[in-house]
Design an enzyme around this catalytic site. Structure first.
Site, PDB file in Angstrom:
ATOM      1  N   ASP A  81       0.340  15.994  -7.314  1.00  0.00           N
ATOM      2  CA  ASP A  81       0.555  16.810  -8.474  1.00  0.00           C
ATOM      3  C   ASP A  81      -0.591  17.655  -8.712  1.00  0.00           C
ATOM      4  O   ASP A  81      -0.720  19.018  -8.947  1.00  0.00           O
ATOM      5  CB  ASP A  81       0.678  16.092  -9.806  1.00  0.00           C
ATOM      6  CG  ASP A  81      -0.589  15.227 -10.038  1.00  0.00           C
ATOM      7  OD1 ASP A  81      -1.125  14.726  -9.187  1.00  0.00           O
ATOM      8  OD2 ASP A  81      -0.445  14.898 -11.154  1.00  0.00           O
ATOM      9  N   GLU A 135      -2.056  10.760   4.495  1.00  0.00           N
ATOM     10  CA  GLU A 135      -3.147  11.578   4.540  1.00  0.00           C
ATOM     11  C   GLU A 135      -3.847  11.335   5.756  1.00  0.00           C
ATOM     12  O   GLU A 135      -4.556  12.051   6.499  1.00  0.00           O
ATOM     13  CB  GLU A 135      -4.073  11.606   3.459  1.00  0.00           C
ATOM     14  CG  GLU A 135      -3.523  12.176   2.065  1.00  0.00           C
ATOM     15  CD  GLU A 135      -2.546  11.249   1.412  1.00  0.00           C
ATOM     16  OE1 GLU A 135      -1.813  11.784   0.271  1.00  0.00           O
ATOM     17  OE2 GLU A 135      -2.362  10.185   1.903  1.00  0.00           O
ATOM     18  N   HIS A 172      -5.716  10.273 -13.810  1.00  0.00           N
ATOM     19  CA  HIS A 172      -5.337   9.718 -12.831  1.00  0.00           C
ATOM     20  C   HIS A 172      -6.039  10.197 -11.640  1.00  0.00           C
ATOM     21  O   HIS A 172      -6.284  11.224 -11.427  1.00  0.00           O
ATOM     22  CB  HIS A 172      -3.791   9.679 -12.634  1.00  0.00           C
ATOM     23  CG  HIS A 172      -3.194  10.908 -12.226  1.00  0.00           C
ATOM     24  ND1 HIS A 172      -3.086  11.905 -13.314  1.00  0.00           N
ATOM     25  CD2 HIS A 172      -2.769  11.462 -11.444  1.00  0.00           C
ATOM     26  CE1 HIS A 172      -2.451  12.943 -13.034  1.00  0.00           C
ATOM     27  NE2 HIS A 172      -2.070  12.708 -11.684  1.00  0.00           N
ATOM     28  N   HIS A 173      -6.233   9.435 -10.573  1.00  0.00           N
ATOM     29  CA  HIS A 173      -6.763   9.456  -9.241  1.00  0.00           C
ATOM     30  C   HIS A 173      -8.342   9.695  -9.456  1.00  0.00           C
ATOM     31  O   HIS A 173      -9.229  10.044  -8.502  1.00  0.00           O
ATOM     32  CB  HIS A 173      -6.251  10.790  -8.499  1.00  0.00           C
ATOM     33  CG  HIS A 173      -4.884  10.529  -8.105  1.00  0.00           C
ATOM     34  ND1 HIS A 173      -4.134   9.471  -8.223  1.00  0.00           N
ATOM     35  CD2 HIS A 173      -3.761  11.748  -7.773  1.00  0.00           C
ATOM     36  CE1 HIS A 173      -3.029   9.867  -7.997  1.00  0.00           C
ATOM     37  NE2 HIS A 173      -2.692  10.996  -7.687  1.00  0.00           N
ATOM     38  N   GLY A 196     -13.644   6.386  18.000  1.00  0.00           N
ATOM     39  CA  GLY A 196     -12.850   5.183  18.351  1.00  0.00           C
ATOM     40  C   GLY A 196     -12.005   4.549  17.460  1.00  0.00           C
ATOM     41  O   GLY A 196     -11.890   3.579  17.148  1.00  0.00           O
ATOM     42  N   ASP A 201       0.392  -1.138  22.066  1.00  0.00           N
ATOM     43  CA  ASP A 201       1.132  -1.447  20.789  1.00  0.00           C
ATOM     44  C   ASP A 201       0.152  -1.798  19.527  1.00  0.00           C
ATOM     45  O   ASP A 201       0.701  -1.334  18.426  1.00  0.00           O
ATOM     46  CB  ASP A 201       1.767  -2.841  21.263  1.00  0.00           C
ATOM     47  CG  ASP A 201       0.634  -4.093  21.641  1.00  0.00           C
ATOM     48  OD1 ASP A 201      -0.318  -3.696  22.179  1.00  0.00           O
ATOM     49  OD2 ASP A 201       1.178  -5.044  22.112  1.00  0.00           O
ATOM     50  N   ASN A 205       1.424  -5.348  25.473  1.00  0.00           N
ATOM     51  CA  ASN A 205       0.859  -6.147  25.729  1.00  0.00           C
ATOM     52  C   ASN A 205       0.299  -7.454  24.809  1.00  0.00           C
ATOM     53  O   ASN A 205      -0.523  -8.295  24.820  1.00  0.00           O
ATOM     54  CB  ASN A 205      -0.478  -5.916  26.600  1.00  0.00           C
ATOM     55  CG  ASN A 205      -1.298  -5.065  25.857  1.00  0.00           C
ATOM     56  OD1 ASN A 205      -1.136  -4.807  24.744  1.00  0.00           O
ATOM     57  ND2 ASN A 205      -2.488  -4.747  26.554  1.00  0.00           N
ATOM     58  N   GLY A 254      -0.923  -7.565  21.485  1.00  0.00           N
ATOM     59  CA  GLY A 254      -2.162  -7.759  20.827  1.00  0.00           C
ATOM     60  C   GLY A 254      -3.244  -6.813  21.100  1.00  0.00           C
ATOM     61  O   GLY A 254      -3.122  -5.973  21.920  1.00  0.00           O
ATOM     62  N   GLU A 297     -10.236  -6.086  21.876  1.00  0.00           N
ATOM     63  CA  GLU A 297     -10.935  -7.102  21.085  1.00  0.00           C
ATOM     64  C   GLU A 297     -11.019  -8.366  21.749  1.00  0.00           C
ATOM     65  O   GLU A 297     -12.027  -8.976  21.852  1.00  0.00           O
ATOM     66  CB  GLU A 297     -10.188  -7.083  19.634  1.00  0.00           C
ATOM     67  CG  GLU A 297     -11.009  -5.992  18.866  1.00  0.00           C
ATOM     68  CD  GLU A 297      -9.984  -4.629  19.275  1.00  0.00           C
ATOM     69  OE1 GLU A 297      -9.256  -4.580  20.100  1.00  0.00           O
ATOM     70  OE2 GLU A 297     -10.704  -3.538  18.724  1.00  0.00           O
TER      71      GLU A 297
END
Length: 547
Positions: free
Chosen positions: A27, A50, A113-114, A404, A431, A458, A460, A464
């Site tokens: 708004d 966003e 608001h916001h 990254g 994925d 694959n 996952g 990591e």
């Protein structure tokens, strides 16, 4: 001529070649969006959120040279912070416009608001000050000077800027002259000392390397760097953070330098150099396999945008373009031998019905890519495999290895396609990353765009898992049926492929080549712990770095 402030802002952005603006309505920006929709040359591209808008703007800017996006105050503004920070880190010029409450509301410090409910309306501006090159709060009095200034800064420094636009100010009329005055381009008058010191270092060196990086791409200086390298006969290596910054078909090109995991001849030559010139390049942990380079700081010359260090000489004055132009005045020709880049053999790809491996996947991808493609490699196995691919001149490579942020490349592909719809865009993504930003595929479909999307399934977060927690639940994700996504997002006619072997992947690639006028989505199954060899080594370096 009378113009609303919002109109004036959009007109000046359009003058710089921007024809798409990304964002999400709220708004506090709606009446400003009316001016965007009414504009003759600019099209509003509504995003699903966003964060995705900021990624899309980043991709658009990397191809187009400048981008703009619009959010609403607070909630939308802060949702874009991650993407804008990435643009700042990697030198990408995005104008982030925040539609804000009226000046009456802000001056009265109302709890609207916001807001944070504290009566302050500059809290978010302060946050953006850390991740943008400059900021402004527009008013009737300053719009005529601030709008040209902020656009100029974004374009010259190739970094994002932030515009706080109270919605009542956007509607105020101001007098705009026929010729809008922009600030003069910042120029460095005398670079003779820098040139002399670089020349002295070159002439004294026995073995010279030039390492190029991402700033060459940001400032569009690839041809200028190649001409300089050819004039001085300098050998050039590029970082993964900067893939595409040098013509890989040039006789001056040695290959990618990524520290201890680089190909033997390149690693030995670069590490053995007594002079290393980093040109528009930053030696980050991911680009050097955990800072594993063997050349010394004393042997290194830094020549970056506003950052020059040659021995004890330093300056923050010159632009990268000025630096490269000045270096052309050096009277020098390198006489040493250096390794030549070896173009990969097409026969490296093995066609069989065995489970597909990362190695064979990228060998097949090497044969699939063609001159002029825009290739996007998502941070993860996709990026680490893709930056070793050989690219023909005129091909663009986009990744985000410094910032990254996983999920970046899918919305970025929306931006790159809108910036260059005539080029084939090939997205390589995993994925885990896709699940963060998958909904932006719906915007691609709404925009009738035709990327080629390869999704590595694959099961996952393989990167990591390689660093820590191979069997930990926190590195697992919910399995999706990725080939159903186009139908979910509104177009069941988009071709999809379920690939488990090299023969199946090659058949899918052949069909893609035969039908270029549609989006293609290829779900590629691979083992959860299979990864490109360079990622295996970099993961070890990251794990050691975190101890």
């Amino acid at each position: 001529m009378k113009k609303r402030v919002g109109q004036f802002l959009i007109d000046e952005i359009a003058k710089q070649g921007v024809d798409k603006i990304f964002g999400v309505p709220g708004d506090f920006n709606l009446t400003f969006l009316d001016d965007i929709e009414a504009h003759d040359t600019i099209e509003w591209v509504g995003n699903t959120n966003e964060l995705n808008a900021s990624y899309a703007a980043d991709g658009y800017a990397r191809i187009n040279g400048l981008a703009a996006m619009v959010t609403t105050f607070g909630v939308g503004e802060l949702s874009a912070v991650n993407g804008i920070a990435g643009s700042y880190a990697e030198n990408v010029p995005v104008i982030q416009i925040t539609g804000a409450p009226t000046t009456v509301v802000e001056k009265a410090k109302k709890y609207v608001h916001h807001s944070l409910g504290n009566g302050n309306f500059d809290d978010y501006q302060k946050m953006y000050a850390q991740i943008t090159e400059t900021q402004t709060v527009l008013s009737e009095d300053n719009a005529l000077t601030e709008i040209p200034r902020i656009i100029k800064v974004a374009m010259e420094e190739k970094r994002p800027v932030h515009v706080h636009l109270p919605i009542d100010i956007a509607a105020k009329e101001i007098e705009v002259p026929d010729e809008v005055e922009y600030p003069e381009t910042r120029k460095t008058e005398d670079l003779s000392t820098m040139v002399e010191k670089v020349a002295d270092k070159l002439k004294a060196a026995k073995q010279v390397t030039v390492i190029v990086g991402h700033q060459i791409n940001s400032y569009g200086l690839q041809k200028e760097v190649q001409q300089l390298a050819e004039k001085l006969n300098l050998p050039v290596a590029q970082l993964s953070l900067g893939k595409g910054s040098f013509n890989e078909e040039s006789a001056q090109y040695m290959g990618v330098y990524d520290g201890k995991i680089a190909e033997d001849s390149i690693r030995n030559y670069v590490d053995g150099s007594d002079l290393v010139i980093t040109l528009g390049a930053k030696l980050t942990d991911s680009a050097t396999a955990g800072f594993s380079q063997k050349f010394t700081n004393e042997a290194t010359i830094i020549l970056n945008q506003r950052d020059v260090k040659v021995g004890d000489y330093t300056t923050t004055e010159p632009s990268l373009a000025e630096i490269i132009e000045a270096l052309n005045g050096i009277d020098f020709k390198y006489e040493g031998d250096f390794p030549q880049y070896q173009w990969p053999e097409a026969s490296a790809a093995v066609l069989n019905d065995e489970p597909l491996t990362q190695e064979n996947y990228f060998n097949l991808m090497q044969n699939f890519l063609r001159k002029g493609d825009v290739v996007l490699g998502e941070q993860g196995t996709s990026f680490f495999g893709a930056y070793r691919l050989a690219l023909q001149e005129g091909t663009t490579f986009i990744g985000q290895p410094l910032w990254g942020s996983i999920g970046y490349t899918l919305p970025s592909t929306l931006g790159t396609m809108l910036a260059a719809p005539e080029r084939r865009n090939v997205l390589l993504i995993g994925d885990g990353s896709l699940q963060l930003t998958a909904q932006e595929m719906s915007t691609m479909i709404r925009q009738n765009l035709n990327p080629v999307i390869f999704i590595i399934n694959n099961d996952g977060y393989t990167v990591e898992k390689k660093i820590h927690g191979e069997n930990a639940k926190y590195n697992d994700i919910q399995m999706w049926d990725y080939k159903l996504l186009p139908a979910l997002f509104g177009n069941k006619d988009i071709p999809t492929y379920d690939v488990k072997t090299a023969n199946e992947l090659k058949a899918a690639m052949d069909k893609i080549d035969q039908n270029p006028d549609t989006m293609h989505v290829v779900e590629v199954h691979m083992d959860v712990l299979d990864a490109p060899s360079n990622l295996n080594e970099i993961s070890k370096a990251f794990a050691a770095q975190n101890k």
